[in-house]
Design an enzyme around this catalytic site. Structure first.
Site, PDB file in Angstrom:
ATOM      1  N   GLY A 200      29.726   7.813  -9.917  1.00  0.00           N
ATOM      2  CA  GLY A 200      28.530   8.219 -10.640  1.00  0.00           C
ATOM      3  C   GLY A 200      28.446   9.721 -10.733  1.00  0.00           C
ATOM      4  O   GLY A 200      29.450  10.442 -10.603  1.00  0.00           O
ATOM      5  N   GLU A 201      27.244  10.203 -10.948  1.00  0.00           N
ATOM      6  CA  GLU A 201      27.057  11.643 -11.104  1.00  0.00           C
ATOM      7  C   GLU A 201      27.202  12.382  -9.788  1.00  0.00           C
ATOM      8  O   GLU A 201      27.670  13.527  -9.753  1.00  0.00           O
ATOM      9  CB  GLU A 201      25.674  11.909 -11.698  1.00  0.00           C
ATOM     10  N   VAL A 205      32.439   5.341  -5.224  1.00  0.00           N
ATOM     11  CA  VAL A 205      32.393   4.065  -4.514  1.00  0.00           C
ATOM     12  C   VAL A 205      33.831   3.595  -4.343  1.00  0.00           C
ATOM     13  O   VAL A 205      34.547   3.360  -5.322  1.00  0.00           O
ATOM     14  CB  VAL A 205      31.554   3.014  -5.282  1.00  0.00           C
ATOM     15  N   LYS A 220      30.207   3.968  -0.217  1.00  0.00           N
ATOM     16  CA  LYS A 220      29.663   4.947  -1.163  1.00  0.00           C
ATOM     17  C   LYS A 220      29.652   6.311  -0.496  1.00  0.00           C
ATOM     18  O   LYS A 220      29.034   6.497   0.556  1.00  0.00           O
ATOM     19  CB  LYS A 220      28.253   4.542  -1.592  1.00  0.00           C
ATOM     20  N   ASP A 319      15.224   2.084 -11.529  1.00  0.00           N
ATOM     21  CA  ASP A 319      16.524   2.443 -12.119  1.00  0.00           C
ATOM     22  C   ASP A 319      17.324   1.177 -12.414  1.00  0.00           C
ATOM     23  O   ASP A 319      18.516   1.082 -12.095  1.00  0.00           O
ATOM     24  CB  ASP A 319      17.304   3.365 -11.189  1.00  0.00           C
ATOM     25  N   ASN A 324      23.833  -1.093 -12.523  1.00  0.00           N
ATOM     26  CA  ASN A 324      23.290  -1.269 -11.175  1.00  0.00           C
ATOM     27  C   ASN A 324      23.090  -2.742 -10.826  1.00  0.00           C
ATOM     28  O   ASN A 324      22.386  -3.056  -9.859  1.00  0.00           O
ATOM     29  CB  ASN A 324      21.954  -0.533 -11.041  1.00  0.00           C
ATOM     30  N   ASP A 341      21.975   0.352  -5.852  1.00  0.00           N
ATOM     31  CA  ASP A 341      21.558   1.738  -6.137  1.00  0.00           C
ATOM     32  C   ASP A 341      20.041   1.886  -5.973  1.00  0.00           C
ATOM     33  O   ASP A 341      19.273   1.929  -6.944  1.00  0.00           O
ATOM     34  CB  ASP A 341      21.989   2.167  -7.537  1.00  0.00           C
TER      35      ASP A 341
END
Length: 462
Positions: A200-201, A205, A220, A319, A324, A341
């Site tokens: 992700g940003e 993972v 993660k 989110d 997710n 998440d």
């Protein structure tokens, strides 16, 4: 020579030692001079640091100097009365105290109180000033005495108060130790890297195998050190949210978390062998396939169930999107859709938003934050779930900004086309009810789970 009474009236003394004074002017002047000298020269005495109660001898004779003698120490006069009245340290571990200008009665009263209570002499003003400093020093000593064995954080999502004020928040923040004191080394010693599952940003993972039990886990890992950055609290809150919501089958299972010496956060989570829902949608785009209504209803039922569980625990996800939602295949080839998440989880009752999720799936009211006191955070999850189901059924690519993004939130029923492979009732549920611009008209997560059962009854009757 006869004596005549003085025309000057005799003064009124507040001392208990003041006896009957004659009206003679000479006696009056002498007593006035003695009283002036008493007030102009404050007594000075030495006090040892022992805890024993020492006998105090006080001498207020007119022919001798005014001093207070403790343990027969040599009395000394104070030459300058304007000096500071603070405690002075000497090389012989003897503390010198200087009392303020007081009358004999006040001095006697203070010294008796000191002898009874075994405390140092302090004026009321000094006591008030030192009270705060003593509390500060006690808290600093407590923080300095912390060791690794007694460092324990407080989970903000598990600690419940019948009221929540700034004082409660301040007390909780004082009890939370610094994350810098919780560094440990585990990743290289306990896990073996297999492959990268995604990124992700702010994090990666990885699929890793535990060296002891031989099972696969999803680890993660943050890309950079988060200690001292604005993302430190967000990562810590995600860990606390995972730890407080571990009893539902449609949530990714949480095992442990730690911080390495380089400041990176590590989360040991359950590995899902089916990938994410976003990966499934990408495959359908390439093969020109769509999910049928039975699969969409199964996704709706499982996710509304886990959202009901979270909302009952006063937590909103904020989110929800296809990336997710993970797919986990059982032995019987049954699919469990699991939510992951939890980095944007917030408490519903506080009506506060610390971090926004993906703007492509969030409603308009949470992005504008026009009236933050009337935010329905649980209804924001319903809106995001409705858009997620629409993307699953149409393979639609949600815009991030622009006119198309605004039309979806202001006039979605007239702008988006319906899901052709689904019934009219299912389209109305997703587009007109769950994605309604008014949050009050959106159904709750529990109502959505009941609607799914009603749709089954409807199809059976038809």
């Amino acid at each position: 020579m006869p004596s005549y009474p003085s025309p000057i009236p005799a003064p009124i003394y507040d001392s208990d030692e003041s006896s009957q004074h004659s009206n003679d002017s000479s006696n009056y002047l002498s007593s006035t001079f003695n009283q002036y000298t008493r007030l102009s020269y404050s007594p000075k005495f030495n006090l040892n640091t022992t805890n024993q109660i020492l006998p105090i001898s006080i001498n207020f004779d007119d022919n001798e100097d005014n001093f207070i003698n403790i343990n027969t120490t040599t009395p000394t006069k104070i030459l300058n009365s304007k000096k500071s009245k603070k405690r002075k340290h000497t090389n012989n571990n003897v503390y010198e105290y200087q009392t303020p200008n007081q009358s004999p009665y006040t001095r006697r009263k203070n010294l008796d109180y000191v002898q009874q209570q075994q405390i140092t002499i302090q004026t009321p003003k000094t006591q008030r000033r030192s009270h705060y400093k003593q509390n500060q020093s006690s808290t600093n000593n407590n923080n300095s005495s912390l060791t690794f064995s007694n460092l324990i954080n407080i989970n903000p999502f598990k600690t419940k108060h019948h009221y929540y004020t700034r004082l409660v928040a301040k007390k909780q923040s004082l009890l939370i130790p610094s994350l810098k004191n919780l560094f440990i080394q585990r990743y290289e010693q306990e896990f073996h890297y297999e492959l990268c599952l995604g990124y992700g940003e702010y994090s990666y993972v990885y699929l890793c195998k535990n060296r002891l039990d031989g099972l696969n886990y999803a680890i993660k890992i943050s890309k950079n050190s988060l200690i001292g950055t604005c993302y430190e609290q967000q990562a810590w809150r995600e860990i606390c949210a995972y730890a407080s919501l571990t009893t539902h089958e449609n949530l990714i299972r949480y095992y442990s978390a730690w911080i390495e010496n380089d400041g990176k956060f590590f989360l040991q989570l359950e590995y899902c062998n089916g990938g994410s829902l976003d990966e499934l949608i990408e495959k359908n785009r390439l093969n020109n396939k769509y999910l049928n209504e039975d699969i969409l209803q199964d996704i709706l039922h499982q996710l509304s169930d886990v959202l009901t569980f979270m909302h009952n625990n006063d937590l909103a996800h904020l989110d929800i999107k296809p990336s997710n939602i993970m797919l986990c295949y059982n032995i019987n080839n049954e699919i469990l859709y699991k939510l992951t998440d939890l980095g944007h989880v917030n408490q519903i009752s506080l009506c506060q938003i610390d971090n926004d999720g993906d703007c492509r799936y969030l409603p308009l009211e949470i992005l504008q934050k026009s009236n933050i006191n009337n935010l329905y955070l649980d209804k924001c999850d319903i809106y995001s779930l409705g858009l997620t189901l629409y993307v699953c059924g149409t393979n639609y690519i949600m815009p991030k900004q622009g006119n198309e993004w605004q039309q979806i939130r202001l006039n979605i029923s007239n702008y988006l086309y319906t899901i052709t492979q689904c019934s009219k009732q299912f389209n109305e549920l997703i587009i007109e009810r769950m994605c309604n611009i008014d949050p009050k008209r959106r159904p709750s997560a529990y109502e959505v789970s009941l609607i799914k059962k009603k749709l089954k009854i409807y199809f059976v009757c038809c």
